[in-house]
Design an enzyme around this catalytic site. Structure first.
Site, PDB file in Angstrom:
ATOM      1  N   TYR A  36       0.855  -1.183   0.000  1.00  0.00           N
ATOM      2  CA  TYR A  36       0.000   0.000   0.000  1.00  0.00           C
ATOM      3  C   TYR A  36       0.897   1.240   0.000  1.00  0.00           C
ATOM      4  O   TYR A  36       1.963   1.240  -0.594  1.00  0.00           O
ATOM      5  CB  TYR A  36      -0.957  -0.067   1.202  1.00  0.00           C
ATOM      6  N   LYS A  86     -20.388 -20.360 -10.918  1.00  0.00           N
ATOM      7  CA  LYS A  86     -19.676 -20.122 -12.180  1.00  0.00           C
ATOM      8  C   LYS A  86     -18.259 -19.628 -11.901  1.00  0.00           C
ATOM      9  O   LYS A  86     -17.281 -20.080 -12.526  1.00  0.00           O
ATOM     10  CB  LYS A  86     -20.443 -19.086 -13.004  1.00  0.00           C
ATOM     11  N   ASP A 103     -27.144 -15.779 -17.756  1.00  0.00           N
ATOM     12  CA  ASP A 103     -28.543 -15.877 -17.313  1.00  0.00           C
ATOM     13  C   ASP A 103     -29.296 -14.553 -17.425  1.00  0.00           C
ATOM     14  O   ASP A 103     -29.997 -14.124 -16.505  1.00  0.00           O
ATOM     15  CB  ASP A 103     -28.603 -16.412 -15.876  1.00  0.00           C
ATOM     16  N   ILE A 148     -35.818 -21.590 -30.688  1.00  0.00           N
ATOM     17  CA  ILE A 148     -35.029 -20.512 -31.293  1.00  0.00           C
ATOM     18  C   ILE A 148     -35.000 -19.302 -30.362  1.00  0.00           C
ATOM     19  O   ILE A 148     -35.554 -18.241 -30.645  1.00  0.00           O
ATOM     20  CB  ILE A 148     -35.568 -20.160 -32.705  1.00  0.00           C
ATOM     21  N   GLY A 149     -34.366 -19.544 -29.212  1.00  0.00           N
ATOM     22  CA  GLY A 149     -34.055 -18.468 -28.286  1.00  0.00           C
ATOM     23  C   GLY A 149     -32.579 -18.158 -28.375  1.00  0.00           C
ATOM     24  O   GLY A 149     -31.945 -18.388 -29.409  1.00  0.00           O
ATOM     25  N   ALA A 150     -32.016 -17.670 -27.277  1.00  0.00           N
ATOM     26  CA  ALA A 150     -30.605 -17.271 -27.281  1.00  0.00           C
ATOM     27  C   ALA A 150     -29.697 -18.428 -27.665  1.00  0.00           C
ATOM     28  O   ALA A 150     -28.832 -18.304 -28.532  1.00  0.00           O
ATOM     29  CB  ALA A 150     -30.227 -16.717 -25.911  1.00  0.00           C
ATOM     30  N   ALA A 151     -29.893 -19.587 -27.017  1.00  0.00           N
ATOM     31  CA  ALA A 151     -29.026 -20.731 -27.299  1.00  0.00           C
ATOM     32  C   ALA A 151     -29.260 -21.273 -28.702  1.00  0.00           C
ATOM     33  O   ALA A 151     -28.307 -21.577 -29.428  1.00  0.00           O
ATOM     34  CB  ALA A 151     -29.253 -21.830 -26.257  1.00  0.00           C
ATOM     35  N   ASN A 158     -33.174 -29.161 -19.835  1.00  0.00           N
ATOM     36  CA  ASN A 158     -32.836 -29.601 -18.484  1.00  0.00           C
ATOM     37  C   ASN A 158     -33.912 -29.168 -17.490  1.00  0.00           C
ATOM     38  O   ASN A 158     -34.425 -28.061 -17.592  1.00  0.00           O
ATOM     39  CB  ASN A 158     -31.481 -29.014 -18.044  1.00  0.00           C
TER      40      ASN A 158
END
Length: 395
Positions: free
Chosen positions: A34, A89, A132, A190-193, A283
């Site tokens: 410091y 994560k 998410d 047909i979403g994000a993934a 899932n």
């Protein structure tokens, strides 16, 4: 009840802590870490901003950012309830690739506010992992941040899934003796993934790919209220097929589900081409029960750990960020994502490849290292790296 108690105890107080790389035991140590010693470091960075990579935690730190609107299969549970997932994560980043990650859960759903907050936080981090965030907002948030920041921004729900799907599919096609350019692929959800998976497969050479959602097969001759569906329709379904899943699945070589439980029926599987490949990744309940489908397909994969061929994002994101950080990348582009998929696929030797082993285990130590090298090389070759990775050098 015992398992539940064990899980709750494991999470008590969170799963992360901060530790010191060097101990502070004396006044001399304190003066170096410091004030006054730290002032020299600050001045060095002020004179050359690039020094932040060498003299701060930026070099090895990623922000895991969520607003809690699309958490696992739980939906919009809010930022506080999302925190255990973001901590998890961060724990995976550290465990698999020695990347330090900080979970950041934002109490806002505003697209512009999220973009502004992440931009303001960016000087602290070497990369941003978006997690998410519900669609379609996630598309705009990632697109803007990639454009406006000089560090990698990666929405794992989109691209992580896509990379591991491609890695598994490349090996599944080898098992079946088929070429990605020749097969008919149906993507359900047909979403994000689903959109990212489709783009990834097209980038890898797929031609006849059809996306299906609740309104049926997406077709460029139809105008949709969702802007991202119109863009998707323009680049898929070259034969302009119409109808529901049961209609377009006929003659398909590959089914990829990122949708909902039990939407794929046994009759649909029986109507697929010879040696069909089914990736049912909803899932916790897949699009079709593997016990029902397995006798009638050549290769079966799910998102679950209790069946063979688990398609799991943990296979890719630690290695991708490890490689991106090590070469001080400014982006994670298509070339880097394709390189990551090919690296994962390459872990399984041809002699070991078979119907129930098309994807390596997340704990295989070869996975992260192969991805790291492949991603860093692709970043350098595509102009997204600030420096060339020295192969064999660990950072």
């Amino acid at each position: 009840m015992e398992l539940l108690d064990e899980i709750m105890l494991l999470h008590k107080g969170g799963k992360l802590e901060t530790t010191l790389k060097n101990p502070i035991r004396t006044k001399e140590d304190l003066s170096k870490v410091y004030t006054p010693g730290v002032a020299e470091v600050c001045q060095a960075i002020a004179q050359d901003q690039a020094q932040a990579y060498e003299l701060t935690t930026k070099k090895n730190t990623v922000a895991v950012v969520s607003d809690g609107t699309a958490v696992l299969g739980l939906g919009d549970i809010g930022p506080r309830a999302a925190m255990p997932v973001m901590e998890g994560k961060a724990a995976l980043f550290k465990q698999f690739a020695n990347v330090d990650a900080v979970p950041i859960c934002l109490d806002t759903k505003g697209t512009e506010e999220i973009i502004a907050i992440v931009k303001a936080l960016a000087p602290t981090f070497g990369g941003i992992n978006l997690e998410d965030i519900s669609s379609p907002r996630c598309f705009e948030i990632e697109k803007r941040l990639r454009k406006e920041l000089d560090i990698p921004v990666f929405h794992d729900d989109q691209h992580g899934t896509a990379i591991v799907v491609l890695a598994g599919l490349l090996n599944a096609l080898k098992v079946c003796g088929k070429n990605i350019k020749d097969v008919k692929i149906v993507v359900n959800g047909i979403g994000a993934a689903g959109i990212s998976v489709s783009k990834m497969l097209l980038h890898a050479g797929a031609v006849n790919l059809i996306g299906v959602d609740r309104e049926g097969a997406l077709n460029r001759q139809v105008a949709y209220s969702r802007t991202h569906w119109n863009e998707y329709a323009r680049m898929t379904n070259p034969c302009l097929e119409t109808g529901q899943l049961s209609d377009v699945i006929k003659g398909a070589d590959v089914f990829i589900g990122v949708s909902a439980p039990d939407v794929l029926k046994l009759e649909d599987v029986l109507n697929m081409a010879k040696d069909p490949i089914v990736f049912a990744m909803a899932n916790p309940t897949p699009e079709i029960d593997p016990a029902i489908a397995a006798p009638h397909v050549r290769v079966m994969a799910t998102g679950r750990s209790d069946y063979p061929n688990q398609i799991n994002n943990v296979l890719c994101f630690p290695g991708i960020f490890r490689g991106a950080l090590d070469c001080e990348a400014t982006d994670i582009n298509d070339e880097m994502k394709l390189a990551a998929a090919q690296a994962i696929s390459s872990v399984i030797d041809a002699a070991d490849l078979h119907e129930t082993y098309i994807i390596p285990d997340a704990f295989d130590p070869r996975v992260v290292e192969r991805i790291r090298i492949a991603v860093a090389e692709a970043a350098f070759n595509s102009g997204a790296a600030r420096k060339k990775l020295l192969i064999g050098a660990n950072t």
